[in-house]
Design an enzyme around this catalytic site. Structure first.
Site, PDB file in Angstrom:
ATOM      1  N   ARG A 163       0.825  -1.228   0.000  1.00 21.01           N
ATOM      2  CA  ARG A 163       0.000   0.000   0.000  1.00 21.01           C
ATOM      3  C   ARG A 163       0.853   1.269   0.000  1.00 21.01           C
ATOM      4  NH1 ARG A 163      -2.206  -3.284  -1.216  1.00 21.01           N
ATOM      5  NH2 ARG A 163      -4.089  -4.313  -0.517  1.00 21.01           N
ATOM      6  N   SER A 242     -10.993  -0.058   3.065  1.00 18.64           N
ATOM      7  CA  SER A 242     -10.352  -0.318   4.365  1.00 18.64           C
ATOM      8  C   SER A 242      -9.825   0.996   4.920  1.00 18.64           C
ATOM      9  CB  SER A 242      -9.186  -1.288   4.193  1.00 18.64           C
ATOM     10  OG  SER A 242      -9.666  -2.486   3.634  1.00 18.64           O
ATOM     11  N   GLU A 341      -5.340   4.269   5.960  1.00 18.51           N
ATOM     12  CA  GLU A 341      -5.008   4.030   4.555  1.00 18.51           C
ATOM     13  C   GLU A 341      -5.430   5.213   3.666  1.00 18.51           C
ATOM     14  OE1 GLU A 341      -5.925   0.068   2.725  1.00 18.51           O
ATOM     15  OE2 GLU A 341      -6.795   1.315   1.166  1.00 18.51           O
TER      16      GLU A 341
HETATM   17  C1  LIG Z   1     -15.684   0.366  -1.343  1.00 22.46           C
HETATM   18  C2  LIG Z   1     -14.192   0.533  -1.509  1.00 22.46           C
HETATM   19  C3  LIG Z   1     -13.379  -0.579  -1.640  1.00 22.46           C
HETATM   20  C4  LIG Z   1     -11.983  -0.442  -1.805  1.00 22.46           C
HETATM   21  N1  LIG Z   1     -11.208  -1.555  -1.934  1.00 22.46           N
HETATM   22  C5  LIG Z   1      -9.862  -1.435  -2.095  1.00 22.46           C
HETATM   23  C6  LIG Z   1      -9.049  -2.613  -2.246  1.00 22.46           C
HETATM   24  O1  LIG Z   1      -9.531  -3.719  -2.245  1.00 22.46           O
HETATM   25  N2  LIG Z   1      -7.706  -2.427  -2.391  1.00 22.46           N
HETATM   26  C7  LIG Z   1      -7.144  -1.184  -2.418  1.00 22.46           C
HETATM   27  O2  LIG Z   1      -5.918  -1.102  -2.574  1.00 22.46           O
HETATM   28  N3  LIG Z   1      -7.889  -0.064  -2.297  1.00 22.46           N
HETATM   29  C8  LIG Z   1      -9.234  -0.157  -2.133  1.00 22.46           C
HETATM   30  N4  LIG Z   1     -10.006   0.958  -1.986  1.00 22.46           N
HETATM   31  C9  LIG Z   1      -9.363   2.282  -1.963  1.00 22.46           C
HETATM   32  C10 LIG Z   1      -9.397   3.004  -3.322  1.00 22.46           C
HETATM   33  O3  LIG Z   1     -10.388   2.499  -4.158  1.00 22.46           O
HETATM   34  C11 LIG Z   1      -8.079   2.930  -4.069  1.00 22.46           C
HETATM   35  O4  LIG Z   1      -7.059   3.469  -3.282  1.00 22.46           O
HETATM   36  C12 LIG Z   1      -8.121   3.684  -5.396  1.00 22.46           C
HETATM   37  O5  LIG Z   1      -6.959   3.421  -6.143  1.00 22.46           O
HETATM   38  C13 LIG Z   1      -8.264   5.194  -5.250  1.00 22.46           C
HETATM   39  O6  LIG Z   1      -8.495   5.723  -6.536  1.00 22.46           O
HETATM   40  P1  LIG Z   1      -9.165   7.126  -6.747  1.00 22.46           P
HETATM   41  O7  LIG Z   1      -9.076   7.449  -8.187  1.00 22.46           O
HETATM   42  O8  LIG Z   1     -10.522   7.129  -6.163  1.00 22.46           O
HETATM   43  O9  LIG Z   1      -8.201   8.073  -5.912  1.00 22.46           O
HETATM   44  P2  LIG Z   1      -8.579   9.369  -5.058  1.00 22.46           P
HETATM   45  O10 LIG Z   1      -9.323   8.956  -3.844  1.00 22.46           O
HETATM   46  O11 LIG Z   1      -9.205  10.381  -5.927  1.00 22.46           O
HETATM   47  O12 LIG Z   1      -7.118   9.833  -4.627  1.00 22.46           O
HETATM   48  C14 LIG Z   1      -6.340   9.067  -3.727  1.00 22.46           C
HETATM   49  C15 LIG Z   1      -4.917   9.627  -3.678  1.00 22.46           C
HETATM   50  O13 LIG Z   1      -4.294   9.425  -4.933  1.00 22.46           O
HETATM   51  C16 LIG Z   1      -3.923  10.670  -5.511  1.00 22.46           C
HETATM   52  N5  LIG Z   1      -4.163  10.578  -6.950  1.00 22.46           N
HETATM   53  C17 LIG Z   1      -5.320  10.238  -7.582  1.00 22.46           C
HETATM   54  N6  LIG Z   1      -5.128  10.247  -8.913  1.00 22.46           N
HETATM   55  C18 LIG Z   1      -3.837  10.596  -9.129  1.00 22.46           C
HETATM   56  C19 LIG Z   1      -3.026  10.803 -10.284  1.00 22.46           C
HETATM   57  N7  LIG Z   1      -3.518  10.640 -11.518  1.00 22.46           N
HETATM   58  N8  LIG Z   1      -1.736  11.185 -10.104  1.00 22.46           N
HETATM   59  C20 LIG Z   1      -1.217  11.369  -8.865  1.00 22.46           C
HETATM   60  N9  LIG Z   1      -1.925  11.197  -7.742  1.00 22.46           N
HETATM   61  C21 LIG Z   1      -3.218  10.817  -7.874  1.00 22.46           C
HETATM   62  C22 LIG Z   1      -4.795  11.712  -4.828  1.00 22.46           C
HETATM   63  O14 LIG Z   1      -4.210  12.998  -4.845  1.00 22.46           O
HETATM   64  C23 LIG Z   1      -4.874  11.139  -3.433  1.00 22.46           C
HETATM   65  O15 LIG Z   1      -3.701  11.438  -2.727  1.00 22.46           O
HETATM   66  C24 LIG Z   1     -11.406   0.842  -1.832  1.00 22.46           C
HETATM   67  C25 LIG Z   1     -12.239   1.983  -1.699  1.00 22.46           C
HETATM   68  C26 LIG Z   1     -13.618   1.823  -1.545  1.00 22.46           C
HETATM   69  C27 LIG Z   1     -14.498   3.036  -1.437  1.00 22.46           C
END
Ligand SMILES: Cc1cc2nc3c(=O)[nH]c(=O)nc-3n(C[C@H](O)[C@H](O)[C@H](O)COP(=O)(O)OP(=O)(O)OC[C@H]3O[C@@H](n4cnc5c(N)ncnc54)[C@H](O)[C@@H]3O)c2cc1C
Length: 349
Positions: A163, A242, A341
């Site tokens: 992570r 999580s 996380e």
């Molecule tokens: C129901 C649920 C289940 C989930 N299950 C998992 C799982 O099984 N495993 C897991 O690892 N995660 C899980 N997650 C967490 C999440 O989905 C992941 O971390 C996902 O990759 C976040 O993507 P996002 O586009 O929504 O990022 P955001 O929430 O929009 O951003 C997260 C971080 O990444 C940065 N970021 C986003 N895009 C970019 C980019 N293009 N360049 C640089 N930085 C960037 C943002 O600035 C921020 O710091 C879950 C979340 C939810 C709500």
């Protein structure tokens, strides 16, 4: 389409927790050039910048964000044999579905149903059910704000660990534009089933391969049962997934942990450098915070102890109060410090 700029724009609807205040300025960029131009403009003005994908790993404070929030809405899915390049703005779960359904390829099939954008997957080295993107990413193309240039980082240069990555370690430096993967053509079969729960569900031994579509369906079913697939009608999924990472304990920390009563059956998995990974969900549950814990607008999910959820009217402070109560309770019971996380914006745990 062109870049879209809005002032005092609510951010809560752009996050899966659906909480937090507004952005002073919200910029939606549809091409890499628009992304880079928006970052350069904010940096030149000394303006705080928050990069937003699907908002599924963010806790935004109730005061909102006093700068530019850059929403990445770029598109692109290019597959050449088993080499895949996707634009950062693509929806991750759809990328996975396309590789499985349309192309029968393996490599990211166990990462089905994870919300958010493709560009965010390298940031925390997204993982589930025995797979993580570090295993299949070959390169990440990013805009380096320090050098003011587009760079291509090899897998090794991304500094992936559990992570974590270089992008998380240097949060204000890189904006991910494109992610390149090497998938596997196993004649329609998955990568080996690594996770015991998935193997049990599939009725195979760990290490076996199943049809890639079967693996994809199994993961979605398992995830839905835990509220880990987005469903706007189900408040158990109004979360950031999580909320705490699984603690990785040094040998000394693990020894001290095991002297605590009730830790005999604590899950323990080998981790790098002689460390032991234990389960945050187990610790939370055994510290007295069962599924559904909390009487207010923020509670634990009724399906998963590790997800903190908004029941509809929670503020970021409501959620953080619950998170602090759980963190402190686990520390008191087991001497283990839980670490969040999701990324905190303008707030601290
Ligand atoms: C129901 C649920 C289940 C989930 N299950 C998992 C799982 O099984 N495993 C897991 O690892 N995660 C899980 N997650 C967490 C999440 O989905 C992941 O971390 C996902 O990759 C976040 O993507 P996002 O586009 O929504 O990022 P955001 O929430 O929009 O951003 C997260 C971080 O990444 C940065 N970021 C986003 N895009 C970019 C980019 N293009 N360049 C640089 N930085 C960037 C943002 O600035 C921020 O710091 C879950 C979340 C939810 C709500």
């Amino acid at each position: 389409m062109g870049v879209l700029v809005e002032n005092d724009s609510p951010l809560a609807p752009l996050t899966t927790l659906r909480l937090g205040g507004p952005a002073r300025r919200l910029v939606t960029a549809h091409t890499d050039d628009e992304v880079i131009a928006a970052v350069r403009e904010a940096d030149a003005a000394g303006e705080p910048l928050l990069v937003l994908g699907g908002g599924s790993n963010l806790v935004i404070g109730d005061a909102g964000f006093p700068g530019t929030v850059l929403r990445i809405a770029t598109e692109g899915f290019a597959l050449d044999g088993t080499a895949l390049e996707v634009a950062a703005g693509e929806t991750w779960s759809e990328v996975v579905h396309r590789t499985v359904r349309d192309h029968g390829l393996a490599g990211i099939e166990f990462l089905a149903g994870i919300p958010g954008s493709a560009g965010a997957t390298p940031v925390q080295n997204v993982g589930a059910y025995g797979q993580e993107v570090a295993q299949s990413i070959t390169e990440v193309v990013a805009y380096d704000r320090t050098a003011d240039e587009v760079v291509t980082l090899s897998n090794a240069e991304c500094g992936f660990s559990y992570r974590h990555s270089r992008f998380k370690a240097e949060p204000d430096r890189y904006v991910v534009l494109r992610v390149r993967f090497r998938l596997e053509d196993n004649d329609g079969l998955s990568t080996p089933v690594r996770y015991a729960e998935t193997a049990r569900h599939l009725g195979v031994e760990p290490g076996a391969r199943v049809a890639v579509g079967t693996a994809w369906t199994a993961v979605l079913l398992l995830r839905s049962g835990k509220g880990m697939v987005l469903d706007p009608a189900d408040h158990d999924t109004w979360s950031a997934g999580s909320f705490f990472t699984n603690p990785v304990l040094t040998a000394a920390q693990y020894e001290s942990f095991r002297t605590r009563p009730g830790t005999e059956d604590a899950p323990a998995y080998p981790a790098p450098e002689g460390c032991t990974k234990t389960s945050a969900a187990w610790l939370i549950d055994r510290a007295g915070f069962g599924k559904g814990y909390g009487g207010g607008p923020a509670t634990l999910s009724t399906k998963h102890t590790l997800a903190l959820t908004n029941r509809g009217s929670a503020t970021a402070e409501d959620l953080l109060a619950l998170a602090r109560e759980i963190r402190d309770g686990v520390r008191a019971a087991f001497g283990v410090e839980l670490v969040n996380e999701p990324v905190m914006v303008g707030v601290k745990l």
